[in-house]
Design a protein around this motif. Structure first.
Motif, PDB file in Angstrom:
ATOM      1  N   SER A  24       2.149   6.752  -1.392  1.00 31.07           N
ATOM      2  CA  SER A  24       1.487   5.592  -2.000  1.00 31.07           C
ATOM      3  C   SER A  24       1.321   4.495  -0.962  1.00 31.07           C
ATOM      4  N   GLY A  25       0.451   3.546  -1.277  1.00 31.89           N
ATOM      5  CA  GLY A  25       0.207   2.429  -0.370  1.00 31.89           C
ATOM      6  C   GLY A  25      -0.757   2.781   0.739  1.00 31.89           C
ATOM      7  N   THR A  26      -0.790   1.914   1.739  1.00 31.98           N
ATOM      8  CA  THR A  26      -1.716   2.096   2.859  1.00 31.98           C
ATOM      9  C   THR A  26      -1.040   1.748   4.175  1.00 31.98           C
ATOM     10  N   ILE A  27      -1.321   2.541   5.194  1.00 34.19           N
ATOM     11  CA  ILE A  27      -0.880   2.193   6.557  1.00 34.19           C
ATOM     12  C   ILE A  27      -2.133   2.076   7.418  1.00 34.19           C
ATOM     13  N   THR A  28      -2.217   0.970   8.151  1.00 30.74           N
ATOM     14  CA  THR A  28      -3.312   0.856   9.127  1.00 30.74           C
ATOM     15  C   THR A  28      -2.720   0.603  10.513  1.00 30.74           C
ATOM     16  N   VAL A  29      -3.376   1.163  11.513  1.00 30.02           N
ATOM     17  CA  VAL A  29      -3.017   0.912  12.919  1.00 30.02           C
ATOM     18  C   VAL A  29      -4.293   0.484  13.624  1.00 30.02           C
ATOM     19  N   GLY A  30      -4.260  -0.677  14.230  1.00 32.98           N
ATOM     20  CA  GLY A  30      -5.456  -1.213  14.883  1.00 32.98           C
ATOM     21  C   GLY A  30      -6.606  -1.385  13.893  1.00 32.98           C
ATOM     22  N   GLY A  31      -6.271  -1.702  12.640  1.00 30.65           N
ATOM     23  CA  GLY A  31      -7.293  -1.947  11.621  1.00 30.65           C
ATOM     24  C   GLY A  31      -7.826  -0.679  10.957  1.00 30.65           C
ATOM     25  N   LYS A  32      -7.400   0.513  11.460  1.00 28.59           N
ATOM     26  CA  LYS A  32      -7.913   1.769  10.886  1.00 28.59           C
ATOM     27  C   LYS A  32      -6.835   2.442  10.055  1.00 28.59           C
ATOM     28  N   PRO A  79      -2.386  -7.985  12.199  1.00 26.32           N
ATOM     29  CA  PRO A  79      -1.290  -7.212  12.772  1.00 26.32           C
ATOM     30  C   PRO A  79      -1.822  -5.910  13.372  1.00 26.32           C
ATOM     31  N   TYR A  80      -1.117  -5.364  14.352  1.00 28.05           N
ATOM     32  CA  TYR A  80      -1.564  -4.087  14.913  1.00 28.05           C
ATOM     33  C   TYR A  80      -1.193  -2.935  13.974  1.00 28.05           C
ATOM     34  N   ILE A  81       0.049  -2.990  13.473  1.00 24.17           N
ATOM     35  CA  ILE A  81       0.478  -1.972  12.499  1.00 24.17           C
ATOM     36  C   ILE A  81       0.710  -2.686  11.166  1.00 24.17           C
ATOM     37  N   ARG A  82       0.165  -2.153  10.100  1.00 22.95           N
ATOM     38  CA  ARG A  82       0.389  -2.764   8.783  1.00 22.95           C
ATOM     39  C   ARG A  82       0.793  -1.680   7.765  1.00 22.95           C
ATOM     40  N   LEU A  83       1.941  -1.893   7.136  1.00 22.46           N
ATOM     41  CA  LEU A  83       2.341  -1.027   6.022  1.00 22.46           C
ATOM     42  C   LEU A  83       2.270  -1.868   4.763  1.00 22.46           C
ATOM     43  N   HIS A  84       1.471  -1.400   3.799  1.00 21.86           N
ATOM     44  CA  HIS A  84       1.268  -2.178   2.579  1.00 21.86           C
ATOM     45  C   HIS A  84       1.686  -1.332   1.369  1.00 21.86           C
ATOM     46  N   ASN A  85       2.752  -1.752   0.717  1.00 27.52           N
ATOM     47  CA  ASN A  85       3.274  -1.063  -0.487  1.00 27.52           C
ATOM     48  C   ASN A  85       3.476   0.436  -0.261  1.00 27.52           C
ATOM     49  N   VAL A  86       3.992   0.798   0.892  1.00 23.15           N
ATOM     50  CA  VAL A  86       4.061   2.224   1.247  1.00 23.15           C
ATOM     51  C   VAL A  86       5.291   2.896   0.616  1.00 23.15           C
ATOM     52  N   GLY A  87       5.062   4.069   0.094  1.00 26.33           N
ATOM     53  CA  GLY A  87       6.150   4.867  -0.463  1.00 26.33           C
ATOM     54  C   GLY A  87       5.977   6.321  -0.088  1.00 26.33           C
TER      55      GLY A  87
END
Ligand code: ADP
Length: 258
Positions: free
Chosen positions: A63-71, A4-12
């Motif tokens: 909390s969690g992680t956000i990546t955009v373009g893998g970064k 995915p280009y944008i990924r939000l994983h368990n973000v709080g």
């Protein structure tokens, strides 16, 4: 499957205020594909703006992680255009120069982007208004200028936070059509925040439905309708999607969503 280009994983996100902590949103898991148009719809205060600001790197997440373009997003993003509810414009710059502000701030080559600015203004019906000052424009025209400014540097990602919120119904419809057309031409990865169900169904490939605070994703609905979609030629399926979303809100005790 491609990343995915944008990924939000368990973000709080928890805000610390002098009156205590506010849980704005939690457990946000969302993948947005390259060139996808995703709308987030939800009641006021469910954390929609917070999510957008975190993706843009304008607000840290708790909390969690956000990546955009893998970064991993750890600082304000640069490959992005943002449209806010209120068109923020510099009164002493004319329309053209307000669009070019994006280029000037980034110290990009003006000569390369001037034709792009002109083209965008033309495509949004603002040809001939280049020399007007912001205070000579209607609210809808100001918002169109903001959209041109968000796109002039050709960013990969377009973030829009209630861009029609301050506009009358007719102007909202017209600008929705502009956004749809520009998106179809440019295929930016788009995240559109709104509290309007029809607007979300009209524009999005997928609608993320959020529940009241602390905001969580209740459901993600794929909108399988051909484009361009037109508000004056709505299919029964459009109504079914809108009803489906309205029923989700009702089940969560949220009543007044248009
Ligand atoms: P929405 O866009 O869905 O209306 P927001 O993301 O603006 O929701 O806000 C979610 C919650 O977080 C609200 O209760 C709001 O008052 C709170 N909030 C937003 N920004 C801040 C901030 N900078 N400081 C403290 N609380 C905030």
């Amino acid at each position: 499957m491609s990343e995915p280009y944008i990924r939000l994983h368990n973000v709080g996100k928890t805000y610390q205020t002098k009156n205590g902590t506010i849980d704005a949103c939690s457990d946000i898991n969302l993948d947005i594909k390259d060139s996808e148009f995703v709308a987030i719809v939800g009641p006021s205060g469910c954390g929609k703006t917070t999510i957008m600001k975190m993706v843009a790197g304008l607000q840290p997440y708790t909390s969690g992680t956000i990546t955009v373009g893998g970064k991993k997003v750890e600082a304000p993003q640069t490959d992005v255009g943002v449209v806010f509810q209120e068109a923020i414009m510099l009164d002493w710059r004319d329309v053209f120069e307000n669009v070019m502000l994006q280029v000037d701030i980034r110290k990009m080559d003006r000569s390369k982007y001037e034709p792009v600015a002109r083209d965008l203004l033309e495509r949004t019906g603002l040809a001939g208004f280049e020399k007007k000052k912001p205070y000579e424009l209607s609210g809808g025209m100001r918002q169109r200028v903001s959209i041109c400014r968000a796109l002039v540097h050709n960013p990969k990602m377009l973030l829009m936070d209630e861009p029609f919120g301050a506009l009358d119904a007719l102007t909202r419809e017209q600008i929705s059509m502009d956004i749809q057309r520009l998106w179809m031409e440019t295929r930016k990865t788009a995240l559109h925040i709104t509290h309007s169900i029809p607007e979300a169904v009209l524009l999005a490939d997928r609608v993320v439905v959020m529940g009241p605070r602390p905001g969580r994703i209740v459901e993600v609905i794929e909108i399988d309708l051909p484009r361009p979609r037109r508000l004056d030629q709505l299919s029964p399926k459009f109504g079914e999607y809108s009803t489906q979303i309205r029923n989700i809100f009702k089940s969560k005790g949220v009543l007044a969503m248009d």
